[in-house]
Design an enzyme around this catalytic site. Structure first.
Site, PDB file in Angstrom:
ATOM      1  N   ASP A 150      -5.784   2.569  -1.788  1.00 41.91           N
ATOM      2  CA  ASP A 150      -5.638   2.290  -2.567  1.00 41.91           C
ATOM      3  C   ASP A 150      -6.109   0.649  -2.671  1.00 41.91           C
ATOM      4  O   ASP A 150      -6.422   0.142  -1.179  1.00 41.91           O
ATOM      5  CB  ASP A 150      -4.394   1.861  -3.260  1.00 41.91           C
ATOM      6  CG  ASP A 150      -3.718   0.725  -1.754  1.00 41.91           C
ATOM      7  OD1 ASP A 150      -3.524   1.281  -0.693  1.00 41.91           O
ATOM      8  OD2 ASP A 150      -2.777  -0.292  -1.719  1.00 41.91           O
ATOM      9  N   GLU A 188      -0.626   0.944   0.047  1.00 45.93           N
ATOM     10  CA  GLU A 188      -0.345  -0.185   0.802  1.00 45.93           C
ATOM     11  C   GLU A 188      -0.511  -1.630   0.664  1.00 45.93           C
ATOM     12  O   GLU A 188       0.004  -2.007   0.609  1.00 45.93           O
ATOM     13  CB  GLU A 188      -1.308   0.635   1.785  1.00 45.93           C
ATOM     14  CG  GLU A 188      -1.274  -0.211   3.025  1.00 45.93           C
ATOM     15  CD  GLU A 188      -1.646  -1.714   3.323  1.00 45.93           C
ATOM     16  OE1 GLU A 188      -1.031  -2.032   4.138  1.00 45.93           O
ATOM     17  OE2 GLU A 188      -2.719  -1.951   2.546  1.00 45.93           O
TER      18      GLU A 188
END
Length: 451
Positions: free
Chosen positions: A92, A156
């Site tokens: 991500d 994250e």
């Protein structure tokens, strides 16, 4: 780079690495599904799962984590009786921010001036490619000498803790003798560095309400309580005159012992405008690695364009607080919320909500894994001694892993050196750093296996 078969193999694989990173960067995998389609993140996860399967990984799975995102897991068996190493990265990414500020499209990998530009090239899709390169180099030169687990996180950057909660619910899944977190970076390009401390983080949303609705500023301004003005006062109370963070009850006068960071070099790295002072007190490493730091990440209020002459009834902000090792993030959250509520003026109604949190981290640098990494870095960066640095950012998973596997040795390396400009516009990665760190990781796995 000294000639050796592993280095030669990695060098030969760099064109393929560029193609793969181009494919991975193309996914707009921001784990904020109010802004970006969930399908983009799911596409990136499937790409990684397919790559692991193609490399012979077993038990490859898309893990549905409690925050509604997916993490990718795979297991590559090594020789019988070998140690197990967990390799971590996340796919991500941060939003591109102002797309107009990018010299080239943020989700199209573009080579310019010897660097590869695109969101996630360094943080941390490049880390996924780094792990793949290291493993391919070993497979081409005698085999992978350890059992390898790979975990690629899907949220994250959002700090919502999906993988942390999943790991706690499945404690055997990520168990390993050593863990390489590929989400840090060299202190500067060409200087091999392991990150030994991370600041923790808390995110708090604060909302202030004063009126049932907006009012005409000419008719009511001067007596009607302005929610935006109240919010500005609250946010200003979080800093001292010199810019130091001042959350009541939060101690923060620790000093950094380790790699130094010259103020002028920091100004260049941070691109501070001429004449603008740095904030805070103490050395630069004290301020960015060893002490708390508050940042206002966003404010909801009318934009300048289209603004009307109104007294604002409501305003809200998102506040980030970075906390250093030795400070409990949960306690820091309570202190921050209490501070915001206590400093709200005029009896205005205030609500605070914690929306993310991660604990700080400190590594054990005396472990055998650090000696193995130092020898590996010396091969990848001839003539350079491995340095130890802190990092102001947070990787909340580190503390979860340290708690679940207290015997595991945790190392943090990666591609996020200052020129990478992670989280900013025009993020980029140095192909040379990607190549060298892939060589270093491959040699680390060999060294660690040998004991």
């Amino acid at each position: 780079m000294s000639s050796n078969p592993v280095a030669e193999t990695v060098a030969s694989l760099m064109p393929r690495a560029k193609e793969e990173l181009t494919e991975l960067v193309a996914f707009k995998s921001v784990a904020d599904f109010d802004q970006f389609p969930r399908s983009e993140s799911e596409g990136a996860a499937r790409w990684i799962a397919d790559a692991l399967t193609a490399e012979g990984f077993q038990d490859v799975a898309l893990l549905d984590t409690p925050d509604g995102t997916q993490s990718v897991y795979g297991y590559l068996p090594g020789p019988e009786g070998a140690k197990t190493v967990l390799l971590y990265a996340h796919y991500d990414v941060q939003p591109p921010l102002d797309e107009a500020g990018w010299a080239t499209p943020p989700f199209e990998l573009t080579e310019r001036d010897g660097r590869w530009y695109g969101r996630g090239t360094a943080d941390c899709k490049g880390g996924v490619i780094m792990h793949l390169l290291a493993l391919r180099a070993l497979k081409a030169n005698g085999g992978v000498p350890v059992h390898v687990k790979v975990i690629a996180e899907g949220s994250e950057e959002q700090g919502t803790g999906g993988l942390e909660r999943y790991a706690e619910e499945h404690p055997d899944l990520l168990a390993a003798d050593a863990i390489v977190i590929g989400d840090a970076g060299n202190f500067r390009a060409g200087l091999p560095t392991v990150t030994t401390t991370l600041r923790g983080m808390t995110l708090v949303r604060v909302q202030i309400d004063t009126l049932e609705g907006n009012l005409h500023s000419g008719q009511f301004g001067g007596a009607a309580p302005d929610a935006l003005a109240a919010l500005i006062r609250v946010l200003d109370s979080l800093r001292a005159e010199d810019g130091s963070t001042t959350v009541e009850g939060l101690t923060g006068e620790s000093d950094w012992e380790g790699l130094s960071y010259d103020e002028e070099q920091f100004r260049k790295d941070a691109k501070v405008l001429d004449g603008v002072q740095l904030i805070g007190s103490g050395s630069v490493p004290d301020r960015i690695w060893a002490r708390p730091a508050v940042t206002v990440l966003g404010i909801d209020c009318p934009p300048v364009v289209g603004a009307t002459p109104s007294v604002q009834a409501s305003a809200r902000a998102l506040v980030s607080l970075r906390v250093p090792p030795g400070v409990d993030a949960a306690e820091a959250t309570k202190l921050l919320q209490a501070h915001l509520e206590t400093h709200t003026p005029w009896g205005a109604r205030v609500r605070t909500e914690q929306i993310g949190q991660g604990q700080p981290f400190r590594a054990d640098t005396a472990s055998p894994a650090y000696a193995a990494m130092a020898r590996a870095m010396a091969v990848a960066y001839p003539g350079q001694e491995m340095s130890y640095a802190g990092q102001g950012g947070s990787i909340p998973l580190c503390n979860t892993l340290a708690s679940l596997y207290p015997g595991a040795e945790i190392l943090l390396i990666g591609l996020s050196e200052p020129e990478a400009q992670i989280h900013a516009v025009n993020e980029s990665v140095s192909p040379e750093e990607l190549e060298r760190l892939s060589v270093a990781e491959a040699h680390f796995l060999r060294n660690y296996a040998a004991g």
